[in-house]
Design a protein around this motif. Structure first.
Motif, short mmCIF file in Angstrom:
data_model
loop_
_atom_site.label_atom_id
_atom_site.label_comp_id
_atom_site.label_asym_id
_atom_site.label_seq_id
_atom_site.Cartn_x
_atom_site.Cartn_y
_atom_site.Cartn_z
N SER A 8 0.84 -1.20 0.00
CA SER A 8 0.00 0.00 0.00
C SER A 8 0.88 1.26 0.00
CB SER A 8 -0.94 -0.01 1.21
OG SER A 8 -0.18 -0.11 2.40
N LYS A 9 0.24 2.39 -0.24
CA LYS A 9 0.98 3.66 -0.33
C LYS A 9 1.54 4.10 1.02
CE LYS A 9 -1.49 5.55 -4.37
NZ LYS A 9 -2.25 6.72 -4.88
N MET A 10 2.27 5.22 1.01
CA MET A 10 3.03 5.66 2.18
C MET A 10 2.15 6.01 3.38
SD MET A 10 6.08 6.04 3.25
CE MET A 10 5.97 6.04 5.03
N PHE A 11 1.03 6.71 3.12
CA PHE A 11 0.23 7.19 4.26
C PHE A 11 -1.25 6.83 4.16
CE2 PHE A 11 3.82 10.28 4.04
CZ PHE A 11 4.42 9.95 5.26
N CYS A 12 -1.60 5.91 3.24
CA CYS A 12 -3.00 5.48 3.12
C CYS A 12 -3.03 4.01 2.67
CB CYS A 12 -3.76 6.36 2.13
SG CYS A 12 -3.14 6.24 0.44
N GLY A 13 -4.22 3.46 2.54
CA GLY A 13 -4.33 2.04 2.21
C GLY A 13 -4.41 1.74 0.71
N CYS A 14 -4.26 2.77 -0.15
CA CYS A 14 -4.37 2.55 -1.59
C CYS A 14 -3.30 1.59 -2.09
CB CYS A 14 -4.24 3.87 -2.34
SG CYS A 14 -5.66 4.94 -2.14
N SER A 15 -3.69 0.77 -3.07
CA SER A 15 -2.76 -0.19 -3.64
C SER A 15 -1.66 0.52 -4.43
CB SER A 15 -3.53 -1.14 -4.56
OG SER A 15 -2.64 -1.76 -5.47
N HIS A 53 -6.49 4.70 -8.40
CA HIS A 53 -5.86 4.24 -7.16
C HIS A 53 -5.67 5.42 -6.21
CE1 HIS A 53 -5.24 0.77 -9.64
NE2 HIS A 53 -4.52 0.13 -8.73
N CYS A 54 -6.78 6.05 -5.84
CA CYS A 54 -6.70 7.23 -4.98
C CYS A 54 -7.78 7.16 -3.90
CB CYS A 54 -6.96 8.51 -5.76
SG CYS A 54 -6.20 8.57 -7.35
N CYS A 55 -7.52 7.90 -2.81
CA CYS A 55 -8.50 8.00 -1.74
C CYS A 55 -8.40 9.42 -1.17
CB CYS A 55 -8.23 6.95 -0.66
SG CYS A 55 -6.76 7.31 0.31
N PRO A 56 -9.26 9.79 -0.25
CA PRO A 56 -9.19 11.16 0.28
C PRO A 56 -7.80 11.52 0.84
CG PRO A 56 -11.27 10.17 0.91
CD PRO A 56 -10.45 9.08 0.24
N VAL A 57 -7.07 10.52 1.39
CA VAL A 57 -5.75 10.83 1.98
C VAL A 57 -4.76 11.23 0.89
CG1 VAL A 57 -3.79 9.93 3.31
CG2 VAL A 57 -6.13 9.36 4.00
N CYS A 58 -4.60 10.37 -0.14
CA CYS A 58 -3.59 10.69 -1.16
C CYS A 58 -4.07 11.74 -2.16
CB CYS A 58 -3.04 9.44 -1.83
SG CYS A 58 -4.26 8.35 -2.57
N LEU A 59 -5.37 12.12 -2.07
CA LEU A 59 -5.85 13.25 -2.86
C LEU A 59 -5.73 14.55 -2.07
CD1 LEU A 59 -9.04 11.78 -4.57
CD2 LEU A 59 -6.91 12.46 -5.69
ZN LIG Z 1 -4.86 6.73 -0.97
#
Ligand SMILES: [Zn+2]
Length: 494
Positions: free
Chosen positions: A32-39, A50-56
């Protein structure tokens, strides 16, 4: 000859010394990414899938730390003999760019996870050591895609890469030649792959190399003005771009020009660097501690656990190959530098045919690598046990080295057993003294002039006679045995 190839040939390196520091970003191989659960499986994925509110970077979200990413940096730190921080923290690096939705990047500024390391590697002038100033963790940005859409030039943003874990490794300005820079990057890539921290493929941006290059007249302490070189997409490009840049700066200084601080890109097609943007001052990123993340503590137990998990590192393997197996430093370098070659070499030794490691190494570093590099245009593989059997047959004089190369090439593409290939092509050498004797007698009888030459003291006549026997046996005679038997017969006849 391109300008890059001309570099160093104009004598620039005799008058000027290059001062080079390297910064490398490696995409870490986490799930997963550095600070969120995205693949992190973003290669070839649809944009923004492959984005979520954290990495956006949406308001109100909180980052969580990827433990594996931290462990990869610590493992790298151990591998380069660096000091690992007991306490480290995260900092916000503030700048505005459309690919950075938060307006800041979470990075490590004052307290990197690892500092004061070093890496030793081979060069054409012998081993060279580079001091590594720091290795730290940060998150990647999104990616801008400049395209034409409906006749308009537009810039599109793909946030899949946003928040991918990156390790940044920065050297001291210790490097003096383009070759050292390339070897350093290659050794670091090998280290990343050995540890499993990164696939470090330069072609798809998993490993990005940037160089700060300046020159100074030989004998002078003070540094010249440095130029940043980017966009080098292969190891070859790293070496050529830096060689070009050294030459460009030397020519400019010789002509009385001033070198300006700037960022230059490498143009692969033109084999030259080009101006991208000026770099007037160090950017002011207004770093401050990341308020959303606590300081990171590394307990001695955790560090010991990471250290214990480290595999045998490339430098240690090379030393072992040379000291325990008697391999040359060149063969050790080739074998350790290529995981498939290393596995083949070790597998062939493990097959237990009792052939010396040095012989097996010659075959892997020579013929196998030639095949694997695609020089014959075919794809394939070599079975370790089959290679061991083949090397044993050559060592025993059962087939000639030349024929063995053909056997290996056929095995490489067809996968057929070595014994079957030798059988079908009639490559088994005549090592039977009786059979050889008949052929030798016939050749001696047919070549009285060469025999007379030998007796008149012309030792070279033996070579001619060996050649005749080889011809008569269609190359299947054991040349060493033929030579010895010929001499024995000729000397006896005196
Ligand atoms: Zn994310």
């Amino acid at each position: 000859m391109t300008v890059a190839e001309a570099a160093g040939k104009s004598g620039a390196l005799e008058r000027y010394e290059a001062v080079i520091g390297i910064e490398i970003h490696c995409q870490l191989k986490t799930v997963s990414k550095m600070f969120c659960g995205c693949s992190t499986e973003i290669d070839g994925a649809a944009p923004n899938s492959h984005c979520c509110p954290v990495c956006l970077g949406l308001p109100g979200v909180l980052p969580t730390i990827n433990k594996t990413a931290v462990e990869f940096v610590i493992a790298t730190g151990f591998a380069i003999e660096a000091t690992i921080a007991q306490t480290t923290r995260w900092d916000r690096k503030n700048y505005f760019y459309p690919d950075l939705p938060k307006g800041y990047q979470i990075s490590q500024y004052q307290l990197p996870l690892a500092a004061n390391g070093r890496l030793t590697f081979g060069t054409s002038d012998g081993p060279f050591t580079v001091c590594v100033r720091r290795a730290h963790l940060e998150e990647d940005t999104g990616r801008l895609i400049h395209a034409e859409l409906g006749g308009r030039r537009v810039s599109l943003i793909d946030f899949n890469r946003s928040g991918m874990p990156l390790m940044e490794i920065v050297t001291e300005p210790d490097i003096r030649t383009a070759e050292q820079a390339r070897r350093y990057a290659e050794e670091l890539r090998l280290l990343m792959r050995t540890i499993g921290a990164s696939d470090a493929e330069m072609e798809n941006g998993q490993m990005r190399v940037e160089a700060n290059v300046s020159i100074r007249p030989r004998g002078r302490e003070a540094f010249g003005t440095r130029v940043e070189v980017k966009n080098m997409n292969s190891m070859r490009a790293v070496e050529r771009a830096i060689a070009f840049e050294i030459e460009r700066q030397a020519v400019a200084v010789d002509a009385g020009e001033t070198i300006h601080m700037e960022t230059r890109g490498w143009d692969e097609a033109r084999q030259s660097t080009y101006h991208m943007r000026p770099k007037e001052e160090e950017n002011d990123y207004r770093y401050f501690p990341e308020p959303d993340l606590p300081p990171l503590l590394t307990s001695p137990e955790w560090l010991a656990e990471i250290k214990a998990r480290l595999p045998e590192l490339p430098a240690a393997v090379r030393t072992r190959y040379q000291d325990e197996l008697g391999l040359s430093s060149y063969d050790s370098m080739v074998l350790v530098g290529d995981p498939a070659a290393k596995a083949l070499f070790e597998g062939a030794l493990a097959a237990g045919t009792g052939v010396p490691a040095k012989l097996v190494a010659n075959w892997v570093a020579g013929e196998y690598m030639r095949l694997a590099k695609g020089e014959t245009g075919a794809a394939g593989s070599v079975d370790p046990a089959e290679l061991a059997a083949l090397v044993k047959l050559v060592a025993d004089g059962a087939i000639s080295g030349t024929n063995a190369k053909e056997v290996l090439a056929e095995h490489y593409t067809s996968g057929a057993p070595v014994a079957a290939i030798i059988e079908s092509r009639g490559f088994r050498q005549i090592s039977d003294a009786g059979a050889l004797g008949t052929a030798i007698d016939a050749v001696l009888a047919a070549n009285p002039a060469a025999v007379a030459d030998y007796k008149a003291g012309k030792g070279a006549a033996v070579g001619f006679l060996v050649g005749q026997v080889m011809r008569a046996t269609r190359g299947q005679a054991n040349a060493a045995m033929v030579g010895a038997a010929l001499r024995e017969r000729l000397d006896k006849a005196d």
